[in-house]
Design a protein around this motif. Structure first.
Motif, PDB file in Angstrom:
ATOM      1  N   ALA A   1       8.975  -2.266  13.444  1.00  0.00           N
ATOM      2  CA  ALA A   1      10.053  -1.736  12.619  1.00  0.00           C
ATOM      3  C   ALA A   1      10.396  -2.805  11.594  1.00  0.00           C
ATOM      4  N   PHE A   2       9.973  -2.592  10.348  1.00  0.00           N
ATOM      5  CA  PHE A   2      10.107  -3.599   9.297  1.00  0.00           C
ATOM      6  C   PHE A   2      10.927  -3.052   8.128  1.00  0.00           C
ATOM      7  N   CYS A   3      11.439  -3.965   7.313  1.00  0.00           N
ATOM      8  CA  CYS A   3      12.016  -3.578   6.030  1.00  0.00           C
ATOM      9  C   CYS A   3      10.903  -3.083   5.115  1.00  0.00           C
ATOM     10  N   HIS A   4      11.229  -2.078   4.299  1.00  0.00           N
ATOM     11  CA  HIS A   4      10.295  -1.645   3.262  1.00  0.00           C
ATOM     12  C   HIS A   4      10.489  -2.529   2.031  1.00  0.00           C
ATOM     13  N   ALA A   5       9.609  -2.366   1.054  1.00  0.00           N
ATOM     14  CA  ALA A   5       9.706  -3.183  -0.164  1.00  0.00           C
ATOM     15  C   ALA A   5      10.813  -2.711  -1.090  1.00  0.00           C
ATOM     16  N   LEU A   6      11.259  -1.459  -0.943  1.00  0.00           N
ATOM     17  CA  LEU A   6      12.344  -0.920  -1.754  1.00  0.00           C
ATOM     18  C   LEU A   6      13.676  -1.183  -1.066  1.00  0.00           C
TER      19      LEU A   6
ATOM     20  N   PHE B   1       1.429   4.200   9.270  1.00  0.00           N
ATOM     21  CA  PHE B   1       2.637   3.739   8.575  1.00  0.00           C
ATOM     22  C   PHE B   1       3.521   4.934   8.259  1.00  0.00           C
ATOM     23  N   ALA B   2       4.797   4.867   8.635  1.00  0.00           N
ATOM     24  CA  ALA B   2       5.750   5.935   8.335  1.00  0.00           C
ATOM     25  C   ALA B   2       6.981   5.342   7.662  1.00  0.00           C
ATOM     26  N   ALA B   3       7.372   5.907   6.522  1.00  0.00           N
ATOM     27  CA  ALA B   3       8.566   5.454   5.813  1.00  0.00           C
ATOM     28  C   ALA B   3       9.810   6.036   6.468  1.00  0.00           C
ATOM     29  N   ASN B   4      10.894   5.230   6.474  1.00  0.00           N
ATOM     30  CA  ASN B   4      12.158   5.656   7.083  1.00  0.00           C
ATOM     31  C   ASN B   4      13.314   5.375   6.136  1.00  0.00           C
ATOM     32  N   ALA B   5      14.283   6.293   6.131  1.00  0.00           N
ATOM     33  CA  ALA B   5      15.483   6.091   5.317  1.00  0.00           C
ATOM     34  C   ALA B   5      16.520   5.241   6.037  1.00  0.00           C
ATOM     35  N   SER B   6      16.293   4.968   7.329  1.00  0.00           N
ATOM     36  CA  SER B   6      17.216   4.149   8.101  1.00  0.00           C
ATOM     37  C   SER B   6      16.415   3.251   9.033  1.00  0.00           C
ATOM     38  N   TYR B   7      17.097   2.310   9.637  1.00  0.00           N
ATOM     39  CA  TYR B   7      16.473   1.333  10.520  1.00  0.00           C
ATOM     40  C   TYR B   7      16.367   1.935  11.917  1.00  0.00           C
ATOM     41  N   LEU B   8      15.131   2.111  12.425  1.00  0.00           N
ATOM     42  CA  LEU B   8      14.893   2.781  13.698  1.00  0.00           C
ATOM     43  C   LEU B   8      14.051   1.900  14.618  1.00  0.00           C
TER      44      LEU B   8
ATOM     45  N   SER C   1       0.838  -1.209   0.000  1.00  0.00           N
ATOM     46  CA  SER C   1       0.000   0.000   0.000  1.00  0.00           C
ATOM     47  C   SER C   1       0.864   1.247   0.000  1.00  0.00           C
ATOM     48  N   ALA C   2       1.977   1.205   0.741  1.00  0.00           N
ATOM     49  CA  ALA C   2       2.886   2.348   0.762  1.00  0.00           C
ATOM     50  C   ALA C   2       3.477   2.600  -0.617  1.00  0.00           C
ATOM     51  N   CYS C   3       3.803   1.538  -1.341  1.00  0.00           N
ATOM     52  CA  CYS C   3       4.299   1.709  -2.713  1.00  0.00           C
ATOM     53  C   CYS C   3       3.212   2.297  -3.597  1.00  0.00           C
ATOM     54  N   GLY C   4       1.974   1.863  -3.405  1.00  0.00           N
ATOM     55  CA  GLY C   4       0.870   2.414  -4.180  1.00  0.00           C
ATOM     56  C   GLY C   4       0.603   3.869  -3.868  1.00  0.00           C
ATOM     57  N   MET C   5       0.804   4.252  -2.601  1.00  0.00           N
ATOM     58  CA  MET C   5       0.565   5.631  -2.167  1.00  0.00           C
ATOM     59  C   MET C   5       1.785   6.523  -2.336  1.00  0.00           C
ATOM     60  N   GLY C   6       2.924   5.961  -2.729  1.00  0.00           N
ATOM     61  CA  GLY C   6       4.138   6.763  -2.826  1.00  0.00           C
ATOM     62  C   GLY C   6       4.726   7.093  -1.470  1.00  0.00           C
ATOM     63  N   THR C   7       4.415   6.286  -0.460  1.00  0.00           N
ATOM     64  CA  THR C   7       4.947   6.506   0.892  1.00  0.00           C
ATOM     65  C   THR C   7       6.244   5.721   1.017  1.00  0.00           C
ATOM     66  N   VAL C   8       7.278   6.251   0.391  1.00  0.00           N
ATOM     67  CA  VAL C   8       8.557   5.543   0.350  1.00  0.00           C
ATOM     68  C   VAL C   8       9.710   6.414   0.825  1.00  0.00           C
ATOM     69  N   GLY C   9       9.478   7.727   1.046  1.00  0.00           N
ATOM     70  CA  GLY C   9      10.535   8.635   1.466  1.00  0.00           C
ATOM     71  C   GLY C   9      10.405   9.019   2.929  1.00  0.00           C
ATOM     72  N   GLU C  10      11.514   9.422   3.514  1.00  0.00           N
ATOM     73  CA  GLU C  10      11.565   9.813   4.921  1.00  0.00           C
ATOM     74  C   GLU C  10      10.468  10.823   5.253  1.00  0.00           C
ATOM     75  N   GLY C  11       9.708  10.557   6.318  1.00  0.00           N
ATOM     76  CA  GLY C  11       8.695  11.491   6.788  1.00  0.00           C
ATOM     77  C   GLY C  11       7.336  11.340   6.145  1.00  0.00           C
ATOM     78  N   GLN C  12       7.224  10.532   5.090  1.00  0.00           N
ATOM     79  CA  GLN C  12       5.916  10.305   4.472  1.00  0.00           C
ATOM     80  C   GLN C  12       5.144   9.271   5.294  1.00  0.00           C
ATOM     81  N   ALA C  13       3.820   9.430   5.379  1.00  0.00           N
ATOM     82  CA  ALA C  13       3.035   8.540   6.241  1.00  0.00           C
ATOM     83  C   ALA C  13       1.619   8.406   5.727  1.00  0.00           C
ATOM     84  N   PHE C  14       0.992   7.288   6.061  1.00  0.00           N
ATOM     85  CA  PHE C  14      -0.439   7.122   5.787  1.00  0.00           C
ATOM     86  C   PHE C  14      -1.108   6.441   6.959  1.00  0.00           C
ATOM     87  N   VAL C  15      -2.414   6.666   7.046  1.00  0.00           N
ATOM     88  CA  VAL C  15      -3.246   5.936   7.990  1.00  0.00           C
ATOM     89  C   VAL C  15      -4.209   5.089   7.168  1.00  0.00           C
ATOM     90  N   SER C  16      -4.252   3.813   7.462  1.00  0.00           N
ATOM     91  CA  SER C  16      -5.087   2.870   6.719  1.00  0.00           C
ATOM     92  C   SER C  16      -6.227   2.403   7.607  1.00  0.00           C
TER      93      SER C  16
END
Length: 484
Positions: free
Chosen positions: A278-283, A262-269, A239-254
């Protein structure tokens, strides 16, 4: 053309998308959930294939030429399910689903082993895959002894599509066996549940190729040879890939069956103490954090079943003007709760009922209760080091403007609504199929849709919502004490 297949809890959705990312058509095959005992939730993997066949057959009937032009397929799926296969790939028992809580004792025992939180970055929740295998070993030893492969639900569809035993990082991060920072299976965590790495599928990134469609299926659907199947993603990462929620600070509520912040992160936190996932993203080389509640639209659907009114009728009775919280408070713990409580045994409640508690007021309390549960996830994300400035709303519950106003006000954050379109998990899966088949730039493909509208917090009601939220927070320990 590119095809996205999303294996959800209630159905398999198939979506056709062209190279310009225009949706050509979509179809769904329905699924049911078996609940043979309280807290149990199972599905027969054969039903997933049947539902996928039905959805693809509908697409072929309506869009045969487009289906024949498919060059890449992406997969998305409900996470955490334990699909157990023997040496010949025969299913050994019904799949134990994400919302099954029978293994809460096993989860507690594994979580007491400090290496699990240290390596996975997460609490071992009862819904995760590892404790389910511990439960099977304890309660169905004859089945455990025959386990050759442990697959996640979408990866069972991949096995059917390609003959390959493969998975990817985002879904596998929800098993409690993945070293999430290193993005690989942990042999020590597998050993703690009496398993070996050879029983796990090969891992790739969600944007990588992970098999090709078997010739007999390609022929049945009118496709050419060599159709690639991408690694894909767990449903929330898709869903994050579909919404473009792949960059730091981007988020959605489902607002789906469950609820997700859901919040995208550029690093493992990681911060497992906050009960944030705290999961791996698809990218590649990206991660995400997630607060998860187990009953979002499920809570409204339960209320619908009790009252005998449709969910749309119930929310329609409230109108669109947001009301101040009333005297009744609803705790939406119908199947237990994950973030922030990690409590499989807790159950929901209405508190503060009075003669004035009409059906509309109870509906209002249900919507507010889910909004406050999502606020709990926001506070957990903040404790884990993530600050959000706004969120985008997706999922079936986002069709209710009243609910969106309630969430915006409970979070005290603006809620964006994407322009018309279906940007959910099936669309994200199709995007991953495009990336894998065309070797396209993942960030460029996974662009965010335009925002059609922003729903701001209702300023005059922010304090009333804050007061009601603090009352909501005080009720969980009281309810737990009463039930223990």
């Amino acid at each position: 053309m590119y095809l996205g297949l999303d294996l959800g809890t209630s159905g398999v959705k198939a979506m056709l998308m062209d190279e310009e990312q225009r949706i050509v058509g979509s179809a769904t095959g329905a699924l049911d959930v078996d609940r043979p005992h309280p807290g149990w939730s199972e599905q027969n993997p054969a039903d997933w294939i049947r539902a996928a066949e039905e959805a693809i057959a509908q697409l072929k009937a309506a869009h045969a030429e487009a289906l024949a032009a498919v060059r890449g397929i992406g997969l998305s799926g409900q996470m955490h399910g334990a699909t157990l296969l023997d040496e010949g790939d025969a299913v050994l028992r019904p799949c134990i689903l994400w919302n099954d809580t029978r293994s809460f004792r096993e989860a507690e025992a594994l979580d007491g082993d400090p290496q699990f939180r240290a390596l996975t970055g997460n609490i071992v929740f009862p819904g995760f895959t590892a404790p389910k295998l511990a439960w099977v070993r304890e309660n169905e030893p004859e089945i455990f002894a025959r386990v050759r492969w442990v697959l996640l639900p979408k990866d069972y569809l991949r096995l059917w599509l390609t003959g390959e035993h493969m998975s990817e990082m985002s879904d596998s991060a929800g098993t409690s066996w993945l070293d999430t920072g290193k993005r690989k299976w942990s042999t020590s965590l597998l050993a703690a549940t009496h398993l070996e790495e050879r029983q796990m599928p090969e891992l790739v990134e969600g944007t990588d190729a992970a098999g090709t469609v078997r010739p007999e299926l390609a022929s049945r659907w009118g496709m050419g040879s060599g159709v690639l199947v991408a690694g894909g993603a767990g449903d929330n990462a898709a869903s994050a890939c579909g919404m473009g929620t792949v960059g730091e600070g981007q988020a959605f509520v489902s607002l789906g069956t469950s609820g997700v912040l859901f919040a995208a992160n550029a690093s493992y936190l990681p911060n497992p103490e906050s009960a944030v996932h705290a999961f791996c993203h698809a990218l590649p080389n990206t991660w995400h954090q997630m607060g998860v509640i187990l009953s979002a639209t499920d809570a409204l659907n339960w209320h619908s079943g009790v009252t005998g009114r449709s969910a749309a009728d119930l929310t329609g009775e409230l109108g669109e003007s947001l009301r101040a919280p009333g005297s009744a408070t609803f705790l939406p713990y119908l199947s237990g709760e994950r973030t922030p409580h990690n409590d499989a045994a807790i159950r929901g409640a209405f508190v503060g009922l009075g003669h004035e508690s009409s059906r509309p007021l109870l509906t209002q309390a249900v919507l507010e209760g889910v909004s406050f549960a999502i606020r709990d996830s926001l506070e957990a994300l903040r404790a884990a080091g993530t600050q959000l400035e706004r969120v985008t709303a997706i999922g079936g519950g986002s069709r209710s403007r009243y609910w969106l106003k309630s969430i915006a006000t409970a979070l005290n954050l603006p809620v964006d609504l994407p322009a018309d379109g279906d940007f959910g998990a099936a669309f994200g899966a199709a995007r991953l199929g495009l990336i894998a088949a065309a070797d396209a730039d993942p960030v460029a493909v996974c662009a965010a849709p335009e925002t059609a509208e922003t729903i701001a917090p209702e300023g005059p009601l922010v304090q009333a919502y804050e007061d009601a939220y603090q009352r909501y927070r005080r009720l969980y320990p009281a309810l737990k004490g009463a039930m223990s």
